[in-house]
Scaffold this motif. Structure first.
Motif, PDB file in Angstrom:
ATOM      1  N   LEU A  20     -22.022  -2.377  12.623  1.00 47.77           N
ATOM      2  CA  LEU A  20     -20.567  -2.315  12.762  1.00 47.77           C
ATOM      3  C   LEU A  20     -19.889  -3.157  11.687  1.00 47.77           C
ATOM      4  CD1 LEU A  20     -18.199  -1.252  14.399  1.00 47.77           C
ATOM      5  CD2 LEU A  20     -18.387  -3.257  15.887  1.00 47.77           C
ATOM      6  N   TRP A  21     -20.446  -4.341  11.390  1.00 46.01           N
ATOM      7  CA  TRP A  21     -19.878  -5.187  10.341  1.00 46.01           C
ATOM      8  C   TRP A  21     -19.894  -4.452   9.002  1.00 46.01           C
ATOM      9  CZ3 TRP A  21     -20.762  -7.319   5.637  1.00 46.01           C
ATOM     10  CH2 TRP A  21     -20.057  -8.458   5.284  1.00 46.01           C
ATOM     11  N   LEU A  69     -27.488   2.763   5.143  1.00 49.30           N
ATOM     12  CA  LEU A  69     -27.476   2.706   6.605  1.00 49.30           C
ATOM     13  C   LEU A  69     -27.758   4.055   7.244  1.00 49.30           C
ATOM     14  CD1 LEU A  69     -24.445   0.475   7.688  1.00 49.30           C
ATOM     15  CD2 LEU A  69     -26.869   0.011   8.006  1.00 49.30           C
ATOM     16  N   VAL A  70     -27.185   5.114   6.687  1.00 47.80           N
ATOM     17  CA  VAL A  70     -27.250   6.425   7.344  1.00 47.80           C
ATOM     18  C   VAL A  70     -28.680   6.954   7.405  1.00 47.80           C
ATOM     19  CG1 VAL A  70     -26.474   8.816   7.264  1.00 47.80           C
ATOM     20  CG2 VAL A  70     -24.847   6.962   6.821  1.00 47.80           C
ATOM     21  N   ALA A 107     -20.571   2.072  15.480  1.00 45.91           N
ATOM     22  CA  ALA A 107     -21.079   2.107  16.853  1.00 45.91           C
ATOM     23  C   ALA A 107     -22.264   3.053  16.980  1.00 45.91           C
ATOM     24  CB  ALA A 107     -19.957   2.522  17.807  1.00 45.91           C
ATOM     25  N   ALA A 108     -22.196   4.227  16.329  1.00 50.38           N
ATOM     26  CA  ALA A 108     -23.279   5.204  16.416  1.00 50.38           C
ATOM     27  C   ALA A 108     -24.556   4.681  15.755  1.00 50.38           C
ATOM     28  CB  ALA A 108     -22.847   6.523  15.765  1.00 50.38           C
ATOM     29  N   ILE A 109     -24.428   4.027  14.591  1.00 49.55           N
ATOM     30  CA  ILE A 109     -25.608   3.485  13.921  1.00 49.55           C
ATOM     31  C   ILE A 109     -26.192   2.341  14.736  1.00 49.55           C
ATOM     32  CG2 ILE A 109     -26.404   2.242  11.861  1.00 49.55           C
ATOM     33  CD1 ILE A 109     -24.418   3.846  10.230  1.00 49.55           C
ATOM     34  N   GLY A 110     -25.331   1.522  15.332  1.00 51.50           N
ATOM     35  CA  GLY A 110     -25.836   0.432  16.175  1.00 51.50           C
ATOM     36  C   GLY A 110     -26.640   0.943  17.354  1.00 51.50           C
ATOM     37  N   ARG A 111     -26.164   2.020  17.984  1.00 55.63           N
ATOM     38  CA  ARG A 111     -26.915   2.605  19.107  1.00 55.63           C
ATOM     39  C   ARG A 111     -28.256   3.147  18.633  1.00 55.63           C
ATOM     40  NH1 ARG A 111     -21.671   4.422  20.656  1.00 55.63           N
ATOM     41  NH2 ARG A 111     -22.012   6.392  19.568  1.00 55.63           N
TER      42      ARG A 111
END
Length: 438
Positions: free
Chosen positions: A292-293, A335-336, A399-403
């Motif tokens: 998120l950061w 990240l992706v 949020a989606a990447i964190g999950r």
């Protein structure tokens, strides 16, 4: 640069290094094609100016049509044959542009080239993910960005020299580079599909059996995995808005009298050089930060770029905007694929990477069309409309990447616990990111 990531470059997995080489070749070919294609089409190929955009659409359309259907073929036949065939196919397509004349012939060649391209990048990322530790994926995917950007600097530079003789000769350079890359893969690349599946096969045995029975539907993970579909939705929203900077600045700067066509090319070459010079430094600085950061940081950088462009079309504003856009890509780019790989079962890793590439292809097709349409209504409208869109997309993407990261972490913990209970040693990873079996 490899030495900054590994105790010795010789300790790095060879398939991953070959993947970086192929990323460079593909970046070189794209860099040679894109800047000179419109000039070649209008001046040498007898193609009407109004049809040039349609031809670019054929290239992106081939990728969009093929990626969901054949993108996961590397999970079935192996990574090595897919990389060899796709790189040789894209290279042959670029070489064919040297000989074609007219709209129909060029459209057919670009459509077939796009089909081959649809499996090239996701399979390279899959090979890298197969032979490196999950904790090393962000660094390796950052290095993939660097390799591609380096090619996108040298490609236009080489093309500018060749264009002095003939515009169509730039296609020979781009095609030859990818054909050479395919030949290197033929002689140097070993199959990696078994390595990737060794990580946590026990955790997915039943699922893998089910996938083998489901045929074509197993190649469409975005429609079967709700977590992946949500992640890619946020990726598309964020990337489409960010693409407006690349798609609209040439018109914006030209109409304002700020830059000539060659000046626009130099501006984006500077952006690619910035990516090469700073990507690994930025990745190391933020590797401990939350998803998120990182996405919020990328969103703020993009929003500031939009604000600069909305305020002014002066040279300093343009340079500042593309610099901020490059920083945003440095934060989000690695990240992706890392998050997509975390969601993917080992037996469907290439399928998930292919689904991710569809999101990128949508950016390349939707981004320019929406951005230029907004620009036609008002020159500053893309920048004003992009600010709230990027703000929402960056929060959703984070949020989606964190999950996805939490899901992967919990799955690895469960897998190791099962291995301990059954008195079987879990798969280990060496400090340099390579697989150690047993």
């Amino acid at each position: 640069m490899i030495n900054t990531l590994f105790p010795s470059w010789r300790a790095a997995p060879r398939p991953a290094l070959l993947g970086l080489l192929l990323f460079f070749c593909a970046g070189f070919a794209d860099g040679a094609l894109v800047p000179f294609f419109p000039l070649w089409a209008s001046s040498e190929a007898g193609i009407p100016v109004g049809a040039i955009g349609l031809l670019f659409g054929c290239y992106a359309g081939g990728e969009l049509l093929a990626a969901p259907l054949i993108g996961g073929i590397a999970d079935r036949v192996g990574r090595r044959p897919v990389l060899i065939v796709s790189s040789l196919g894209v290279g042959a397509g670029f070489l064919a542009l040297f000989f074609v004349h007219g709209v129909v012939a060029a459209a057919i060649v670009l459509l077939l080239t796009g089909i081959c391209e649809s499996v090239l990048h996701p399979t390279i990322l899959t090979v890298i993910a197969d032979v490196t530790a999950p904790s090393a994926h962000p660094r390796w995917f950052s290095l993939a960005h660097v390799s591609s950007s380096a090619g996108q600097i040298l490609g236009p530079a080489c093309g500018a020299l060749l264009a002095l003789a003939s515009l169509r000769s730039v296609f020979l350079a781009g095609g030859t580079m990818l054909v050479l890359g395919g030949i290197v893969m033929l002689f140097a690349l070993n199959e990696t599909i078994g390595i990737g599946r060794a990580i946590d096969d026990d955790r997915h045995d039943g699922e893998a059996d089910e996938e083998e029975e489901e045929g074509l539907s197993a190649l469409l993970p975005a429609f079967r995995d709700g977590r992946l579909a949500k992640l890619l939705l946020w990726v598309v929203l964020f990337e489409v808005a960010g693409n407006w900077i690349e798609a609209v600045i040439p018109l914006y700067a030209h109409d304002a009298g700020t830059l000539t066509a060659s000046g626009v090319g130099a501006l984006f070459a500077y952006a690619a050089a910035l990516m090469v010079g700073l990507q690994m430094l930025v990745s190391r600085m933020v590797e401990a930060r939350s998803a998120l950061w990182l996405t919020v940081g990328a969103g703020l950088a993009t929003i500031l770029a939009f604000a600069l462009l909305a305020a002014s079309s002066a040279m300093l504003a343009l340079i500042g905007a593309v610099s901020l856009c490059s920083i945003a890509q440095m934060l989000v780019g690695p990240l992706v694929p890392t998050a997509v790989n975390a969601l993917a079962p080992p037996a469907r890793r290439a399928s998930y990477m292919a689904a991710s590439s569809v999101a990128v292809d949508l950016k390349d097709s939707l981004g320019p069309s929406i951005g230029t349409a907004l620009y036609a209504l008002a020159p500053r409208l893309p920048w004003i409309a992009g600010i709230p869109l990027v703000a929402i997309a960056s929060l959703g993407l984070g949020a989606a990447i964190g999950r996805a990261r939490r899901s992967a972490s919990e799955s690895r913990q469960d897998s190791n616990a099962e291995a301990i209970d059954s008195e079987q040693p879990p798969v280990a990873w060496s400090p340099d990111g390579a697989v150690e079996q047993g």
